[in-house]
Design an enzyme around this catalytic site. Structure first.
Site, PDB file in Angstrom:
ATOM      1  N   TYR A   1      11.173   2.502  -1.109  1.00 34.78           N
ATOM      2  CA  TYR A   1      11.210   1.263  -0.219  1.00 34.78           C
ATOM      3  C   TYR A   1      12.192   0.435  -0.794  1.00 34.78           C
ATOM      4  O   TYR A   1      12.841  -0.404   0.021  1.00 34.78           O
ATOM      5  CB  TYR A   1       9.857   0.745  -0.718  1.00 34.78           C
ATOM      6  CG  TYR A   1       8.446   1.418   0.251  1.00 34.78           C
ATOM      7  CD1 TYR A   1       8.506   1.221   1.510  1.00 34.78           C
ATOM      8  CD2 TYR A   1       7.853   2.327  -0.552  1.00 34.78           C
ATOM      9  CE1 TYR A   1       7.407   2.017   2.066  1.00 34.78           C
ATOM     10  CE2 TYR A   1       6.992   3.107  -0.042  1.00 34.78           C
ATOM     11  CZ  TYR A   1       6.660   3.012   1.290  1.00 34.78           C
ATOM     12  OH  TYR A   1       5.772   3.699   1.948  1.00 34.78           O
TER      13      TYR A   1
ATOM     14  N   ARG B   1      -7.938 -12.276   5.997  1.00 35.16           N
ATOM     15  CA  ARG B   1      -6.429 -12.428   6.229  1.00 35.16           C
ATOM     16  C   ARG B   1      -6.075 -13.328   7.027  1.00 35.16           C
ATOM     17  O   ARG B   1      -4.851 -13.793   6.777  1.00 35.16           O
ATOM     18  CB  ARG B   1      -5.729 -10.883   6.707  1.00 35.16           C
ATOM     19  CG  ARG B   1      -4.457 -10.569   6.417  1.00 35.16           C
ATOM     20  CD  ARG B   1      -3.892  -9.697   6.893  1.00 35.16           C
ATOM     21  NE  ARG B   1      -4.258  -9.398   8.587  1.00 35.16           N
ATOM     22  CZ  ARG B   1      -3.931  -8.273   9.158  1.00 35.16           C
ATOM     23  NH1 ARG B   1      -3.280  -7.392   8.881  1.00 35.16           N
ATOM     24  NH2 ARG B   1      -4.168  -8.474  10.517  1.00 35.16           N
TER      25      ARG B   1
ATOM     26  N   ASP C   1      -0.935  -4.412  -3.849  1.00 40.80           N
ATOM     27  CA  ASP C   1       0.121  -3.331  -3.240  1.00 40.80           C
ATOM     28  C   ASP C   1       1.178  -2.770  -4.147  1.00 40.80           C
ATOM     29  O   ASP C   1       1.237  -3.379  -4.976  1.00 40.80           O
ATOM     30  CB  ASP C   1       0.972  -4.038  -1.988  1.00 40.80           C
ATOM     31  CG  ASP C   1       1.448  -2.810  -1.216  1.00 40.80           C
ATOM     32  OD1 ASP C   1       0.678  -2.531  -0.244  1.00 40.80           O
ATOM     33  OD2 ASP C   1       2.824  -2.504  -1.219  1.00 40.80           O
TER      34      ASP C   1
ATOM     35  N   ARG D   1      -7.409   3.156   0.496  1.00 33.89           N
ATOM     36  CA  ARG D   1      -7.507   2.239   1.692  1.00 33.89           C
ATOM     37  C   ARG D   1      -8.928   1.717   2.337  1.00 33.89           C
ATOM     38  O   ARG D   1      -8.704   1.378   3.379  1.00 33.89           O
ATOM     39  CB  ARG D   1      -6.455   2.633   2.627  1.00 33.89           C
ATOM     40  CG  ARG D   1      -4.998   2.491   2.159  1.00 33.89           C
ATOM     41  CD  ARG D   1      -4.438   1.128   2.064  1.00 33.89           C
ATOM     42  NE  ARG D   1      -2.924   1.186   1.913  1.00 33.89           N
ATOM     43  CZ  ARG D   1      -2.132   1.095   2.796  1.00 33.89           C
ATOM     44  NH1 ARG D   1      -2.360   0.714   4.003  1.00 33.89           N
ATOM     45  NH2 ARG D   1      -1.011   0.962   2.610  1.00 33.89           N
TER      46      ARG D   1
ATOM     47  N   ARG E   1      -7.629  -3.056   7.168  1.00 35.99           N
ATOM     48  CA  ARG E   1      -7.804  -3.469   8.465  1.00 35.99           C
ATOM     49  C   ARG E   1      -8.822  -2.828   9.301  1.00 35.99           C
ATOM     50  O   ARG E   1      -9.179  -3.366  10.380  1.00 35.99           O
ATOM     51  CB  ARG E   1      -6.440  -3.232   9.270  1.00 35.99           C
ATOM     52  CG  ARG E   1      -5.448  -4.144   8.738  1.00 35.99           C
ATOM     53  CD  ARG E   1      -3.993  -3.833   9.194  1.00 35.99           C
ATOM     54  NE  ARG E   1      -3.742  -2.614   8.479  1.00 35.99           N
ATOM     55  CZ  ARG E   1      -2.672  -1.958   8.709  1.00 35.99           C
ATOM     56  NH1 ARG E   1      -1.655  -2.261   9.349  1.00 35.99           N
ATOM     57  NH2 ARG E   1      -2.336  -0.836   8.042  1.00 35.99           N
TER      58      ARG E   1
HETATM   59  O1  CP3 Z   1      -7.896  -0.486  -0.275  1.00 40.58           O
HETATM   60  C1  CP3 Z   1      -6.948  -0.049  -1.183  1.00 40.58           C
HETATM   61  O2  CP3 Z   1      -6.701   1.034  -1.298  1.00 40.58           O
HETATM   62  C2  CP3 Z   1      -6.327  -1.050  -2.167  1.00 40.58           C
HETATM   63  C3  CP3 Z   1      -5.211  -1.697  -1.706  1.00 40.58           C
HETATM   64  C4  CP3 Z   1      -3.999  -0.915  -1.371  1.00 40.58           C
HETATM   65  C5  CP3 Z   1      -3.138  -1.357  -0.217  1.00 40.58           C
HETATM   66  N1  CP3 Z   1      -1.915  -0.529  -0.270  1.00 40.58           N
HETATM   67  C6  CP3 Z   1      -3.269  -2.469   0.719  1.00 40.58           C
HETATM   68  C7  CP3 Z   1      -2.410  -2.827   1.715  1.00 40.58           C
HETATM   69  C8  CP3 Z   1      -3.355   0.065  -1.947  1.00 40.58           C
HETATM   70  C9  CP3 Z   1      -3.890   0.943  -2.830  1.00 40.58           C
HETATM   71  C10 CP3 Z   1      -1.982   0.246  -1.314  1.00 40.58           C
HETATM   72  C11 CP3 Z   1      -1.007   1.209  -1.810  1.00 40.58           C
HETATM   73  C12 CP3 Z   1       0.200   1.538  -0.881  1.00 40.58           C
HETATM   74  N2  CP3 Z   1       1.034   0.473  -0.373  1.00 40.58           N
HETATM   75  C13 CP3 Z   1       1.063   2.729  -0.837  1.00 40.58           C
HETATM   76  C14 CP3 Z   1       0.577   4.000  -1.436  1.00 40.58           C
HETATM   77  C15 CP3 Z   1      -0.438   4.811  -0.681  1.00 40.58           C
HETATM   78  C16 CP3 Z   1      -0.291   5.035   0.826  1.00 40.58           C
HETATM   79  O3  CP3 Z   1      -1.052   4.563   1.633  1.00 40.58           O
HETATM   80  O4  CP3 Z   1       0.517   5.966   0.948  1.00 40.58           O
HETATM   81  C17 CP3 Z   1       2.199   2.353  -0.015  1.00 40.58           C
HETATM   82  C18 CP3 Z   1       3.325   3.433   0.411  1.00 40.58           C
HETATM   83  C19 CP3 Z   1       2.055   1.175   0.124  1.00 40.58           C
HETATM   84  C20 CP3 Z   1       3.070   0.124   0.728  1.00 40.58           C
HETATM   85  C21 CP3 Z   1       2.520  -0.363   2.082  1.00 40.58           C
HETATM   86  N3  CP3 Z   1       1.907  -1.470   1.905  1.00 40.58           N
HETATM   87  C22 CP3 Z   1       3.205  -0.221   3.341  1.00 40.58           C
HETATM   88  C23 CP3 Z   1       4.097   0.939   3.731  1.00 40.58           C
HETATM   89  C24 CP3 Z   1       2.432  -1.096   4.108  1.00 40.58           C
HETATM   90  C25 CP3 Z   1       2.632  -1.147   5.639  1.00 40.58           C
HETATM   91  C26 CP3 Z   1       1.737  -0.033   6.494  1.00 40.58           C
HETATM   92  C27 CP3 Z   1       0.260  -0.451   6.558  1.00 40.58           C
HETATM   93  O5  CP3 Z   1      -0.533   0.252   6.393  1.00 40.58           O
HETATM   94  O6  CP3 Z   1       0.040  -1.683   7.121  1.00 40.58           O
HETATM   95  C28 CP3 Z   1       1.664  -1.882   3.234  1.00 40.58           C
HETATM   96  C29 CP3 Z   1       0.793  -2.948   3.843  1.00 40.58           C
HETATM   97  C30 CP3 Z   1      -0.647  -2.691   3.029  1.00 40.58           C
HETATM   98  N4  CP3 Z   1      -1.111  -2.635   1.992  1.00 40.58           N
HETATM   99  C31 CP3 Z   1      -1.918  -3.399   3.851  1.00 40.58           C
HETATM  100  C32 CP3 Z   1      -2.932  -3.336   2.999  1.00 40.58           C
HETATM  101  C33 CP3 Z   1      -4.483  -3.294   3.385  1.00 40.58           C
HETATM  102  C34 CP3 Z   1      -2.056  -3.666   5.299  1.00 40.58           C
HETATM  103  C35 CP3 Z   1      -1.679  -5.215   5.433  1.00 40.58           C
HETATM  104  C36 CP3 Z   1      -2.329  -5.708   6.559  1.00 40.58           C
HETATM  105  O7  CP3 Z   1      -1.790  -5.898   7.657  1.00 40.58           O
HETATM  106  O8  CP3 Z   1      -3.284  -6.462   6.352  1.00 40.58           O
END
Ligand code: CP3
Length: 345
Positions: A152, A39, A76, A26, A30
């Site tokens: 999910y 975004r 994602d 990540r 944000r």
């Molecule tokens: O920088 C990176 O790591 C690359 C991009 C990336 C994202 N999600 C972007 C993202 C990666 C590798 C993920 C993996 C991901 N997504 C996982 C596995 C890793 C972990 O964190 O446990 C999971 C479970 C998800 C599913 C997911 N995506 C959730 C539960 C959420 C909401 C919670 C949150 O953090 O907002 C997301 C959204 C998400 N994925 C965001 C980002 C940058 C936030 C979106 C935003 O509001 O801009």
């Protein structure tokens, strides 16, 4: 493959590289003001993911600031069920929502063969990034592991108890096995398409592996991952594969050996001496600073980073976190982390 000179790839292939290569789960997201601005301009998170030019830009943002050894493609894990036809959206401030998959009819409507076509913009973003990265920086592709993605898909959102997915997985193993089978097929295709587009390594995120009971661990965690690793190796035998089965404690050695991955990202709960003694002899370890320690910064962070580098830096090692960067993390703490890793002897 023309990536053999990149420090991160050399480390993932088992070489002891100095300074220790690093990237952060990540690392795009944000906590970066430039991410939040882009975004906003794109409309939302999914709009960013499906706009190759913007997704490529977001992937590069942390590299420009901190010069990580790896850039992780901005996308994602939930794009795979979306590519199979499941409805996905993000509620602002709440996280993902999906129309749940709950029975055989729902599973049979999923189309794993559609994924590579539907996710073409993701591969387009990967090939753009691969062309514009600095020579020494590696591009990392990724997917969720079937169990984690299925939580999910079945719950329809993030969850606390995982009651519905567990009820299905334990009450109807054969029916739930069809969900896993479709995910294995889609995930192999998705990862191979990312590799064809130019990613230099892939990571499999099994964020919820730690909630699977012991007697279902082979069926729900090890076997699906093993099948994905085999499906990648058949087409791309040399690509480094990193596993991240979060929270599996005593099962780490078995997961590492039996899935066939090259590298294991450990979570922050692991004792570093045990990791050096029992996991580094199996393969490359990646991890494991607690994201809350990065958020806190200060002396506590300096000490934790030094301890990790002292204890794990003797073998092939990649520095990372034990889970993703938290949104309120101050950008200066990440800069300090990069400085500490580069300065370590
Ligand atoms: O920088 C990176 O790591 C690359 C991009 C990336 C994202 N999600 C972007 C993202 C990666 C590798 C993920 C993996 C991901 N997504 C996982 C596995 C890793 C972990 O964190 O446990 C999971 C479970 C998800 C599913 C997911 N995506 C959730 C539960 C959420 C909401 C919670 C949150 O953090 O907002 C997301 C959204 C998400 N994925 C965001 C980002 C940058 C936030 C979106 C935003 O509001 O801009």
């Amino acid at each position: 493959m023309a990536n053999t000179g990149k420090p991160l790839i050399r480390a993932l292939q088992g070489e002891r590289v100095r300074p220790v290569p690093f990237w952060l789960m990540r690392q795009a997201g944000r906590y970066l003001p430039e991410y939040r601005a882009l975004r906003e301009k794109a409309g939302g998170f999914l709009d960013l993911c499906y706009a190759p030019e913007l997704a490529a830009e977001v992937t590069l943002q942390p590299i420009r600031r901190y010069g990580m050894d790896g850039a992780i493609l901005f996308a994602d894990i939930l794009l795979v069920p979306q590519g199979m036809g499941q409805k996905l959206w993000f509620e602002v401030g709440e996280g993902p929502r999906l129309t749940p998959v709950r029975n055989r009819q729902d599973v049979e409507a999923l189309r794993p063969e559609d994924v590579v076509g539907k996710l073409a913009p993701i591969y387009e973003a990967a090939s753009r990034v691969a062309k514009s990265l600095p020579e020494q920086t590696a591009l990392i592709g990724f997917a969720g592991a079937p169990w984690t993605v299925a939580t999910y898909m079945v719950e329809g959102s993030s969850s606390r108890e995982y009651a519905k997915v567990k009820e299905w997985a334990f009450g109807d193993p054969a029916g739930f096995g069809l969900v896993i089978d479709r995910l294995v097929e889609a995930t192999i295709a998705h990862l191979n398409a990312q590799i064809a587009a130019g990613v230099n390594a892939v990571q499999i995120f099994d964020t919820w592996a730690g909630i699977v009971p012991e007697d279902a661990f082979d069926r729900l965690v090890i076997a699906p991952t093993q099948r994905i690793v085999a499906g990648i190796r058949k087409v791309h035998p040399d690509i480094p594969i990193i596993g991240f089965p979060r929270g599996i404690g005593a099962n780490y050695p078995r997961y590492f050996r039996e899935t066939g991955i090259n590298a294991l990202n450990i979570d922050s709960s692991m004792d570093l001496d045990v990791v050096a003694k029992e996991l580094q002899p199996i393969g490359v370890v990646q991890g494991n600073l607690d994201p809350n320690v990065l958020l806190a910064g200060g002396v506590a962070m300096d000490q934790a980073v030094t301890a990790i580098l002292d204890k794990l830096g003797k073998g092939p090692f990649v520095f990372n976190l034990g889970h993703g960067v938290l949104p309120p993390t101050p950008v200066e703490h990440v800069a300090r982390l990069a400085e500490l890793i580069r300065a370590h002897g």
